[in-house]
Scaffold this active site. Structure first.
Site, PDB file in Angstrom:
ATOM      1  N   ASN A 185       0.878  -1.165   0.029  1.00 40.02           N
ATOM      2  CA  ASN A 185      -0.015   0.093  -0.146  1.00 40.02           C
ATOM      3  C   ASN A 185       1.039   1.178   0.095  1.00 40.02           C
ATOM      4  OD1 ASN A 185      -2.935  -0.426   0.150  1.00 40.02           O
ATOM      5  ND2 ASN A 185      -2.311  -2.036   1.499  1.00 40.02           N
ATOM      6  N   ARG A 244       3.713   1.036  24.814  1.00 44.73           N
ATOM      7  CA  ARG A 244       2.983   1.431  23.697  1.00 44.73           C
ATOM      8  C   ARG A 244       3.234   3.207  23.894  1.00 44.73           C
ATOM      9  NH1 ARG A 244      -3.240   1.027  22.176  1.00 44.73           N
ATOM     10  NH2 ARG A 244      -3.734   2.129  24.038  1.00 44.73           N
ATOM     11  N   ILE A 255      -2.594  -1.089  17.304  1.00 43.97           N
ATOM     12  CA  ILE A 255      -3.736  -0.059  17.505  1.00 43.97           C
ATOM     13  C   ILE A 255      -3.331   1.271  18.620  1.00 43.97           C
ATOM     14  CG2 ILE A 255      -5.825   0.157  18.869  1.00 43.97           C
ATOM     15  CD1 ILE A 255      -6.326  -2.804  18.147  1.00 43.97           C
ATOM     16  N   LEU A 256      -3.641   2.275  17.919  1.00 45.69           N
ATOM     17  CA  LEU A 256      -3.155   3.435  18.519  1.00 45.69           C
ATOM     18  C   LEU A 256      -4.055   4.129  19.675  1.00 45.69           C
ATOM     19  CD1 LEU A 256      -2.463   5.394  15.129  1.00 45.69           C
ATOM     20  CD2 LEU A 256      -0.938   4.601  16.723  1.00 45.69           C
ATOM     21  N   HIS A 273      -8.309  -0.718   5.524  1.00 40.36           N
ATOM     22  CA  HIS A 273      -8.802  -2.102   6.218  1.00 40.36           C
ATOM     23  C   HIS A 273      -9.309  -2.923   5.120  1.00 40.36           C
ATOM     24  CE1 HIS A 273      -9.997  -4.891   9.258  1.00 40.36           C
ATOM     25  NE2 HIS A 273     -10.960  -4.997   8.454  1.00 40.36           N
ATOM     26  N   GLU A 314     -10.845   6.568  18.361  1.00 42.68           N
ATOM     27  CA  GLU A 314     -10.469   5.727  19.725  1.00 42.68           C
ATOM     28  C   GLU A 314     -10.973   4.431  19.199  1.00 42.68           C
ATOM     29  OE1 GLU A 314     -12.375   8.274  19.420  1.00 42.68           O
ATOM     30  OE2 GLU A 314     -14.202   7.505  20.321  1.00 42.68           O
ATOM     31  N   ASP A 323     -11.059   0.514  13.886  1.00 47.35           N
ATOM     32  CA  ASP A 323     -11.850   0.385  12.722  1.00 47.35           C
ATOM     33  C   ASP A 323     -13.145   1.160  12.740  1.00 47.35           C
ATOM     34  OD1 ASP A 323      -9.929  -0.895  11.212  1.00 47.35           O
ATOM     35  OD2 ASP A 323     -10.594  -2.783  12.125  1.00 47.35           O
ATOM     36  N   ALA A 344      -8.767  -3.214  -4.972  1.00 49.86           N
ATOM     37  CA  ALA A 344      -9.515  -2.106  -3.934  1.00 49.86           C
ATOM     38  C   ALA A 344      -8.494  -1.355  -3.346  1.00 49.86           C
ATOM     39  CB  ALA A 344     -10.650  -2.857  -3.040  1.00 49.86           C
TER      40      ALA A 344
HETATM   41  C1  GAR Z   1      -3.316  -4.946   3.832  1.00 48.73           C
HETATM   42  O1  GAR Z   1      -4.127  -5.658   3.205  1.00 48.73           O
HETATM   43  C2  GAR Z   1      -3.963  -4.065   4.771  1.00 48.73           C
HETATM   44  O2  GAR Z   1      -5.306  -3.383   4.272  1.00 48.73           O
HETATM   45  C3  GAR Z   1      -4.115  -4.720   5.854  1.00 48.73           C
HETATM   46  O3  GAR Z   1      -2.916  -5.578   5.964  1.00 48.73           O
HETATM   47  C4  GAR Z   1      -2.194  -5.506   4.692  1.00 48.73           C
HETATM   48  C5  GAR Z   1      -0.892  -4.764   4.574  1.00 48.73           C
HETATM   49  O4  GAR Z   1      -0.231  -5.091   3.416  1.00 48.73           O
HETATM   50  N1  GAR Z   1      -4.450  -4.107   7.180  1.00 48.73           N
HETATM   51  C6  GAR Z   1      -4.872  -4.314   8.102  1.00 48.73           C
HETATM   52  O5  GAR Z   1      -5.440  -5.345   8.287  1.00 48.73           O
HETATM   53  C7  GAR Z   1      -5.283  -3.341   9.202  1.00 48.73           C
HETATM   54  N2  GAR Z   1      -6.118  -3.769  10.053  1.00 48.73           N
HETATM   55  P1  GAR Z   1       0.813  -4.293   2.741  1.00 48.73           P
HETATM   56  O6  GAR Z   1       2.004  -3.968   3.938  1.00 48.73           O
HETATM   57  O7  GAR Z   1       1.593  -4.706   1.645  1.00 48.73           O
HETATM   58  O8  GAR Z   1       0.525  -2.762   2.445  1.00 48.73           O
END
Ligand code: GAR
Length: 205
Positions: free
Chosen positions: A17, A69, A96-97, A113, A151, A154, A183
């Site tokens: 990403n 954290r 998680i922040l 997500h 907070e 998701d 997506a």
């Molecule tokens: C992605 O699918 C992202 O949406 C997910 O982890 C993957 C990271 O891939 N994130 C979550 O699940 C956060 N809750 P990447 O490091 O190749 O971008």
């Protein structure tokens, strides 16, 4: 000339990403913001190599090195402030922040997500686990969501969503790849542009 929003991308793993964001900046899809910093909570994340290749400054901030954290967030806040960051993008950031962190950057943090929120989201739903849960439930359509981070894990306002069909014989890995390609890699850069443009526009009023 309008200034660009300074963007920090927070990562933990492969960084596909992050790569989509880097490519979007090059192609002009992301034109109101500039990625100036990458922060990883994992020193071995391949995303760090992608940042290096693109000439983007990176920092590693781990709970282990900072003791907690809270300590890691304190360090991240000082790095983010030093770099005058306007927008924080969570791109596969697997931590998680806290509520105090998200409050400090209200409507300035977005996350991608890998499901259609409110399905398969919240604490414990991350990475491949999300796709495993979708296949186990037998849903026929899944997708990805980009949302503001508050907070509630998701739980922030949704910015964009895109649906992806589940196909016969899908494994979690095959489905993950399709959700990313069809997506996540599309709506994350589009959302980054949308929010960057909003930040700059607001500042000029
Ligand atoms: C992605 O699918 C992202 O949406 C997910 O982890 C993957 C990271 O891939 N994130 C979550 O699940 C956060 N809750 P990447 O490091 O190749 O971008």
């Amino acid at each position: 000339m309008k200034r660009l929003a300074n963007i920090a991308v927070l990562v933990s793993g492969g960084g596909t990403n992050l790569q989509a964001l880097i490519d979007a900046e090059k192609s002009g899809v992301l034109k109101s913001g500039k990625i100036v910093l990458v922060i990883s909570n994992n020193p071995d994340a391949y995303a760090l190599k992608r940042a290096e290749k693109a000439g983007i400054k990176s920092e590693v901030v781990t709970k282990k090195d900072c003791g907690s954290r809270e300590g890691a967030e304190k360090k991240m806040i000082s790095i983010l402030e030093e770099n005058r960051i306007d927008l924080i993008i969570l791109a596969g950031f697997m931590s998680i922040l806290s509520g105090s962190f998200t409050k400090k950057f209200d409507r300035r943090i977005i996350n991608v997500h890998p499901s259609l929120i409110p399905s398969f989201c919240g604490e414990g739903f991350y990475g491949l686990k999300v796709h495993e849960a979708a296949l186990k439930k037998g849903v026929k359509v899944t997708g990805a969501t980009v949302h503001f981070v508050n907070e509630i894990p998701d739980g922030g306002e949704i910015i964009m969503q895109k649906a992806v069909e589940i196909e016969e014989g899908d494994t979690p890995e095959v489905l993950q790849e399709r959700v990313m390609r069809n997506a996540e890699w599309i709506i994350l850069p589009m959302s980054a542009e949308k929010v960057s443009a909003q930040i700059i526009e607001k500042e000029q009023k």
